[in-house]
Every structure is written in structure tokens, then in C-alpha cells.
Write an enzyme that holds these catalytic residues in place. Sequence first.
Site, PDB file in Angstrom:
ATOM      1  N   CYS A  43     -10.582 -18.558  -1.033  1.00  0.00           N
ATOM      2  CA  CYS A  43     -10.223 -17.582  -2.073  1.00  0.00           C
ATOM      3  C   CYS A  43     -11.399 -17.308  -2.997  1.00  0.00           C
ATOM      4  O   CYS A  43     -11.742 -16.163  -3.254  1.00  0.00           O
ATOM      5  CB  CYS A  43      -9.018 -18.080  -2.868  1.00  0.00           C
ATOM      6  SG  CYS A  43      -8.616 -16.970  -4.225  1.00  0.00           S
ATOM      7  N   CYS A  48     -10.263 -13.739  -1.931  1.00  0.00           N
ATOM      8  CA  CYS A  48      -9.682 -12.993  -3.060  1.00  0.00           C
ATOM      9  C   CYS A  48     -10.692 -12.583  -4.130  1.00  0.00           C
ATOM     10  O   CYS A  48     -10.718 -11.422  -4.543  1.00  0.00           O
ATOM     11  CB  CYS A  48      -8.616 -13.825  -3.768  1.00  0.00           C
ATOM     12  SG  CYS A  48      -7.750 -14.988  -2.736  1.00  0.00           S
ATOM     13  N   LYS A  51     -13.685 -10.299  -2.876  1.00  0.00           N
ATOM     14  CA  LYS A  51     -13.035  -9.047  -2.434  1.00  0.00           C
ATOM     15  C   LYS A  51     -12.600  -8.201  -3.628  1.00  0.00           C
ATOM     16  O   LYS A  51     -12.855  -7.008  -3.686  1.00  0.00           O
ATOM     17  CB  LYS A  51     -11.849  -9.403  -1.536  1.00  0.00           C
ATOM     18  CG  LYS A  51     -10.978  -8.278  -1.044  1.00  0.00           C
ATOM     19  CD  LYS A  51      -9.856  -7.858  -1.943  1.00  0.00           C
ATOM     20  CE  LYS A  51      -8.994  -8.918  -2.545  1.00  0.00           C
ATOM     21  NZ  LYS A  51      -8.024  -9.523  -1.702  1.00  0.00           N
ATOM     22  N   TYR A 177      -3.505  -7.227   5.602  1.00  0.00           N
ATOM     23  CA  TYR A 177      -4.081  -7.301   4.257  1.00  0.00           C
ATOM     24  C   TYR A 177      -5.585  -6.987   4.281  1.00  0.00           C
ATOM     25  O   TYR A 177      -6.075  -6.144   3.560  1.00  0.00           O
ATOM     26  CB  TYR A 177      -3.981  -8.731   3.706  1.00  0.00           C
ATOM     27  CG  TYR A 177      -2.657  -9.210   3.218  1.00  0.00           C
ATOM     28  CD1 TYR A 177      -2.400  -9.308   1.852  1.00  0.00           C
ATOM     29  CD2 TYR A 177      -1.665  -9.639   4.097  1.00  0.00           C
ATOM     30  CE1 TYR A 177      -1.203  -9.806   1.370  1.00  0.00           C
ATOM     31  CE2 TYR A 177      -0.465 -10.144   3.628  1.00  0.00           C
ATOM     32  CZ  TYR A 177      -0.239 -10.222   2.268  1.00  0.00           C
ATOM     33  OH  TYR A 177       0.939 -10.718   1.807  1.00  0.00           O
ATOM     34  N   GLU A 181      -7.655  -3.641   2.855  1.00  0.00           N
ATOM     35  CA  GLU A 181      -8.473  -3.846   1.655  1.00  0.00           C
ATOM     36  C   GLU A 181      -9.927  -3.446   1.920  1.00  0.00           C
ATOM     37  O   GLU A 181     -10.548  -2.743   1.113  1.00  0.00           O
ATOM     38  CB  GLU A 181      -8.392  -5.309   1.205  1.00  0.00           C
ATOM     39  CG  GLU A 181      -7.012  -5.648   0.649  1.00  0.00           C
ATOM     40  CD  GLU A 181      -6.850  -7.079   0.157  1.00  0.00           C
ATOM     41  OE1 GLU A 181      -5.902  -7.329  -0.583  1.00  0.00           O
ATOM     42  OE2 GLU A 181      -7.654  -7.955   0.525  1.00  0.00           O
ATOM     43  N   HIS A 434       6.954   4.311 -22.781  1.00  0.00           N
ATOM     44  CA  HIS A 434       6.618   5.677 -22.424  1.00  0.00           C
ATOM     45  C   HIS A 434       5.292   6.084 -23.033  1.00  0.00           C
ATOM     46  O   HIS A 434       5.036   5.738 -24.177  1.00  0.00           O
ATOM     47  CB  HIS A 434       7.738   6.602 -22.920  1.00  0.00           C
ATOM     48  CG  HIS A 434       7.579   8.002 -22.453  1.00  0.00           C
ATOM     49  ND1 HIS A 434       7.798   8.370 -21.135  1.00  0.00           N
ATOM     50  CD2 HIS A 434       7.213   9.124 -23.114  1.00  0.00           C
ATOM     51  CE1 HIS A 434       7.565   9.673 -21.026  1.00  0.00           C
ATOM     52  NE2 HIS A 434       7.215  10.143 -22.196  1.00  0.00           N
ATOM     53  N   GLU A 439       7.673   2.381 -16.342  1.00  0.00           N
ATOM     54  CA  GLU A 439       9.014   2.686 -16.869  1.00  0.00           C
ATOM     55  C   GLU A 439       9.942   3.217 -15.774  1.00  0.00           C
ATOM     56  O   GLU A 439      11.164   3.141 -15.906  1.00  0.00           O
ATOM     57  CB  GLU A 439       8.934   3.678 -18.036  1.00  0.00           C
ATOM     58  CG  GLU A 439       8.483   5.071 -17.657  1.00  0.00           C
ATOM     59  CD  GLU A 439       8.411   6.030 -18.862  1.00  0.00           C
ATOM     60  OE1 GLU A 439       9.325   6.022 -19.689  1.00  0.00           O
ATOM     61  OE2 GLU A 439       7.416   6.786 -18.939  1.00  0.00           O
TER      62      GLU A 439
HETATM   63  P1  NDP Z   1      -2.651 -10.208   8.852  1.00  0.00           P
HETATM   64  O1  NDP Z   1      -1.827 -11.167   9.597  1.00  0.00           O
HETATM   65  O2  NDP Z   1      -2.176  -9.679   7.550  1.00  0.00           O
HETATM   66  O3  NDP Z   1      -2.947  -8.950   9.769  1.00  0.00           O
HETATM   67  C1  NDP Z   1      -3.503  -9.092  11.051  1.00  0.00           C
HETATM   68  C2  NDP Z   1      -3.621  -7.720  11.685  1.00  0.00           C
HETATM   69  O4  NDP Z   1      -4.297  -7.859  12.916  1.00  0.00           O
HETATM   70  C3  NDP Z   1      -2.272  -7.084  11.976  1.00  0.00           C
HETATM   71  O5  NDP Z   1      -2.366  -5.714  11.737  1.00  0.00           O
HETATM   72  C4  NDP Z   1      -2.082  -7.385  13.462  1.00  0.00           C
HETATM   73  O6  NDP Z   1      -1.367  -6.409  14.137  1.00  0.00           O
HETATM   74  C5  NDP Z   1      -3.517  -7.337  13.968  1.00  0.00           C
HETATM   75  N1  NDP Z   1      -3.703  -8.159  15.155  1.00  0.00           N
HETATM   76  C6  NDP Z   1      -3.539  -9.494  15.267  1.00  0.00           C
HETATM   77  N2  NDP Z   1      -3.831  -9.905  16.520  1.00  0.00           N
HETATM   78  C7  NDP Z   1      -4.168  -8.808  17.198  1.00  0.00           C
HETATM   79  C8  NDP Z   1      -4.552  -8.587  18.559  1.00  0.00           C
HETATM   80  N3  NDP Z   1      -4.644  -9.578  19.420  1.00  0.00           N
HETATM   81  N4  NDP Z   1      -4.827  -7.335  18.927  1.00  0.00           N
HETATM   82  C9  NDP Z   1      -4.737  -6.309  18.048  1.00  0.00           C
HETATM   83  N5  NDP Z   1      -4.375  -6.446  16.752  1.00  0.00           N
HETATM   84  C10 NDP Z   1      -4.095  -7.701  16.339  1.00  0.00           C
HETATM   85  O7  NDP Z   1      -4.069 -10.914   8.733  1.00  0.00           O
HETATM   86  P2  NDP Z   1      -5.325 -10.652   7.826  1.00  0.00           P
HETATM   87  O8  NDP Z   1      -6.470 -11.113   8.653  1.00  0.00           O
HETATM   88  O9  NDP Z   1      -5.353  -9.272   7.283  1.00  0.00           O
HETATM   89  O10 NDP Z   1      -5.073 -11.651   6.619  1.00  0.00           O
HETATM   90  C11 NDP Z   1      -4.819 -13.014   6.883  1.00  0.00           C
HETATM   91  C12 NDP Z   1      -3.986 -13.610   5.789  1.00  0.00           C
HETATM   92  O11 NDP Z   1      -4.783 -13.761   4.629  1.00  0.00           O
HETATM   93  C13 NDP Z   1      -2.822 -12.759   5.345  1.00  0.00           C
HETATM   94  O12 NDP Z   1      -1.678 -12.971   6.121  1.00  0.00           O
HETATM   95  C14 NDP Z   1      -2.620 -13.196   3.924  1.00  0.00           C
HETATM   96  O13 NDP Z   1      -1.767 -14.296   3.916  1.00  0.00           O
HETATM   97  C15 NDP Z   1      -4.005 -13.609   3.481  1.00  0.00           C
HETATM   98  N6  NDP Z   1      -4.606 -12.573   2.639  1.00  0.00           N
HETATM   99  C16 NDP Z   1      -4.021 -12.247   1.467  1.00  0.00           C
HETATM  100  C17 NDP Z   1      -4.567 -11.276   0.657  1.00  0.00           C
HETATM  101  C18 NDP Z   1      -3.893 -10.910  -0.610  1.00  0.00           C
HETATM  102  O14 NDP Z   1      -3.001 -11.634  -1.046  1.00  0.00           O
HETATM  103  N7  NDP Z   1      -4.239  -9.778  -1.235  1.00  0.00           N
HETATM  104  C19 NDP Z   1      -5.792 -10.573   1.026  1.00  0.00           C
HETATM  105  C20 NDP Z   1      -6.313 -10.980   2.298  1.00  0.00           C
HETATM  106  C21 NDP Z   1      -5.738 -11.936   3.051  1.00  0.00           C
HETATM  107  P3  NDP Z   1       0.244  -6.326  14.139  1.00  0.00           P
HETATM  108  O15 NDP Z   1       0.647  -5.911  12.782  1.00  0.00           O
HETATM  109  O16 NDP Z   1       0.518  -5.334  15.172  1.00  0.00           O
HETATM  110  O17 NDP Z   1       0.704  -7.716  14.488  1.00  0.00           O
END
Ligand code: NDP
Length: 454
Positions: A43, A48, A51, A177, A181, A434, A439
Site C-alpha cells: 500500500c 494505494c 497511486k 481496480y 485506476e 446545499h 445531498e
Molecule cells: P481485480 O481482481 O480487481 O481485477 C482483475 C482483472 O483482471 C479483472 O478485470 C479480471 O477479469 C481480469 N483477469 C484476471 N485474470 C484474467 C485472465 N486470465 N485473462 C484475462 N483477464 C483476466 O485485480 P486488480 O489487479 O485490479 O487488483 C487486485 C486487488 O488489489 C483488488 O482486488 C483490490 O483488492 C486491491 N486494490 C484495491 C484498490 C483500492 O482499494 N482502490 C486499488 C488497487 C488494488 P474478470 O473481471 O473478467 O474476471
Amino acid sequence: MRRFDYDLITLGAGSGGVRASRMAGKYGAKVAVIESSRVGGTCVMRGCVPKKLLVIGAHFGDAFEDARGFGWTIDGARHDWPAMIAAKIKELNRLEGVYRNLLRNAGNQLIEGRGVLADRHTVEIGGKRITGEKILIATGGWPAIPDIPGREHMFTSNEALDLMHRPERMVIWGGGYIAVEFAGIFRALGSEVHLVIRADHVLRGFDGDVRAHLTTELEKKGIRIHKGRTITKIAKAGATYTATLDDGTAISADGVLAATGRAPNTAKLGLAEAGVAINGKSAVVVDGWSRTSVENIFALGDVTDRINLTPVAINEGRLFAETQFNKNPMEMDYANVASAVFSQPAVSVVGLSEENARKTHDVLIFCTSFRPMKHTLSGRDERTLMKLVVDRKTDRVLGCHMVGDDAPEIIQGLAVALKCGATKAQFDATIGIHPTAAEEFVTMRDPVAPPAKA
Ligand code: NDP
């Protein structure tokens, strides 16, 4: 005489591990914290915090454009990517120092190196062995990249935060996520951005209206979203990378970011040797007290794959220390944990999506979409979405969802209301401030029509 060198050995100096170790130290425990990378963890060092700094930096571009509608003339505004990265590096160095001091001030001993369990009480670091009465695994997660030809040509969010030059053309694989982002950051700073997603909308698992709304807003920003697609290979020729999609489309870019999820850091930690069970996703299996299958070994944060958010890991660490070192047993409540995605516009939610709520409740849905006041003069074509999911029988608000500026700041307050079990009648009885966007959450009077039965 102590039976062990330490009362607690923590593997991982990220958010969860540091909080647990500091508090254990405060309660009198002798603690060693082992870290193989930077103190502060994902993080603070690779997630976090950096980013969000880049998101803040990227927002100025839109702000300069929007200012014109209010009479400002801003000539010659240019962005210097290396200057932003240098400023970010300086701030992270400062923060790492802060984290080191926090450990030191709590009386924790920081050991830099890679810790591997030799048995249930022994950890080996570079050939040296130490023993602990309790062991805490807080090793977090790491980017997971699908095994396709040319996977070595992709970079991850770890490296994206340290690029010395901004790629003019980017391909981002994934729609979660991290993908949305970074798409927002690079697009706002001028890159051509292609997002390749398997679904029709970004952010699987979020409320359907939120997903559709954000997908539209990202497209309005000029992000090219390749829906229902995946990447089958990456080729590199000189400084150009070509991503081939499953329909044969080839996209040339200056960089390809894999944002395809993260996996728990459980490999080569000696877990099997110590008897610690992991599940099918390689996450450490724990009970409600963060205890693993081995009585004196605990785990928390992303390595347990419960709710993978920093504040959750921090709270798990706090409760672990209270329970194990302060004779004050406390179990974590995972209900109504608010979260945010720092896309542009931002998303924030607390509670159930409409889809999840409908599985167990008879619900009323309140939803509004409007042009934020700022954009009446800026002329920007951007809309805010707000949505409430309400239990028809009890009137309790089950979920609050927002896509729009300041969504995380607004939803944090509503999370308190949901934690208190607020009803829609109580939302309605709350007088709005307001003129604000917030709101709208207390002035949504009429439910939307239920979806037609199939
Ligand atoms: P996510 O799990 O959020 O998203 C992964 C993405 O990759 C999804 O769109 C998924 O598709 C796609 N994907 C996974 N495997 C494949 C594959 N084999 N082929 C094609 N597409 C694939 O992971 P992130 O890496 O974005 O983030 C990881 C974690 O980090 C998050 O779950 C969150 O907990 C944490 N995080 C939190 C943040 C915040 O709070 N603001 C910011 C960044 C990270 P599909 O949807 O189709 O499964």
C-alpha cells in the site's frame, strides 16, 4: 528464561504486519519483523499511496480545462512526468523512514531479509535462525500475470509507478481496480489508452449500474475499451509492443500493463513444512481470529484473501494484537466495509450491490444520475451516479453506491450510517447540505421501477 527468542515474529512489514507488531510491542511483547522488500509494504510503497499521488497529479489536466468555463485562461500548461515521479519517490522515501521509526519506537526489531519457516516456531533468514512463540504471516500479495507468449514484455502496477517516461500509447489488460485506476492516470496525462476486458463492463463484482456508468464515463474520456476480449500474445519489436487480442486485432503500444489480479504471497515460505494449510487460491486459511491450521501461527491481510484492502489488514492486525497480547479478544466484523476505486471519475461503495441484495432481500432501488454543478459552466460531459439499495421490509439501507467526484469522501460518512443500521426513513429525515452532490443521497424520494420479469 524465555523459551523462544521472541514472543512474536512477523513476516512482512506491510500495513497489517506493522500495525500488529507495533501494538504487540506496545503491550510488552518482544517482536521481530522480517521484511525482504521495502518497509511499508504494497500500500505505502507500491500501491494505494503512490497511486493516489499520481491520480491527484493527473486530475490537474481536467481542472485546467474546466477552469476555462469559469473565465480562466491557462496558457502553456505542460506536464513533466519525470518531475512527478521524482517527487513521488522523495515522498515514499520519507514515508519509509516514518514506518521504520514506528517500528523502532514500538521496540520492534526490524530484520531485513527473506524469512522462511523452518518449523512452527523457527524462522530462517539468510542462514540465521530465530525462534518465536507466535508467528504472524503478513506477506501480502503480488501481481498475477496470465501465462501467454510474451508475458515477459508486460509490466505490472509495481513498475507502472516508477516508469521514468510516460508511454504515449498504452495497452492495459484487465478491468479491475488497478486497470481502471491506471487507465485514468495515463489517459488524463495524455496517453492513448486501450483497455482490454473480458466482460462488457469494467469492475466485475460491483453494482451493475455502477459498472455501466463508469464504463461509459471512461469511454467519454477517450479510453478505448475492447470488450469481451482477452490478450493472447505480446510481441516486441524495438521499442514497440504489439498486443494481439483473441479476435486477431493487433494493438501497437509503447507499454503493456498487466492488471489481471493479484495472488497471495505464500510460495517458498516454508508453510507446508510448518503444517500451515493454504486454499485452492494459495491463500493462507484462517479462522475468525486470524489463526491458521497451526495453533501458534497466524496470518492476516492480503495473504489470507479475505477483503484485500489496507484498512481491513490494519484492523485485522489491531484485533490480532488485542486478542493475543492484551487479553482483549476481538473478532473482525467484515460487514459494510466501504471501498473506493480511484478511477476518473471515482467510484465508492458501501454495502450490497443491487444484484447481491436481490439474492436474499426484497429491495427498493433509488437511483439518480445528474450533471455535477461544476460542469454546468465547464461544459464537460460528465455525469454523477448515486444509488441506494433498500430492504423493502425493514427499510434498512443495504447499499450506497456512487460514481463521481469526491465519491470516496462522501461514502466514508455513509459507511458510518450503514454500520449503525440506518433506514431509508432516517436518510430522508436528514437535512441535506446545499448545494452539494452529497445531498442527493438524502433527497432521493421515489424508487425506480423494478426490472421487468424475464
Ligand atoms: P481485480 O481482481 O480487481 O481485477 C482483475 C482483472 O483482471 C479483472 O478485470 C479480471 O477479469 C481480469 N483477469 C484476471 N485474470 C484474467 C485472465 N486470465 N485473462 C484475462 N483477464 C483476466 O485485480 P486488480 O489487479 O485490479 O487488483 C487486485 C486487488 O488489489 C483488488 O482486488 C483490490 O483488492 C486491491 N486494490 C484495491 C484498490 C483500492 O482499494 N482502490 C486499488 C488497487 C488494488 P474478470 O473481471 O473478467 O474476471
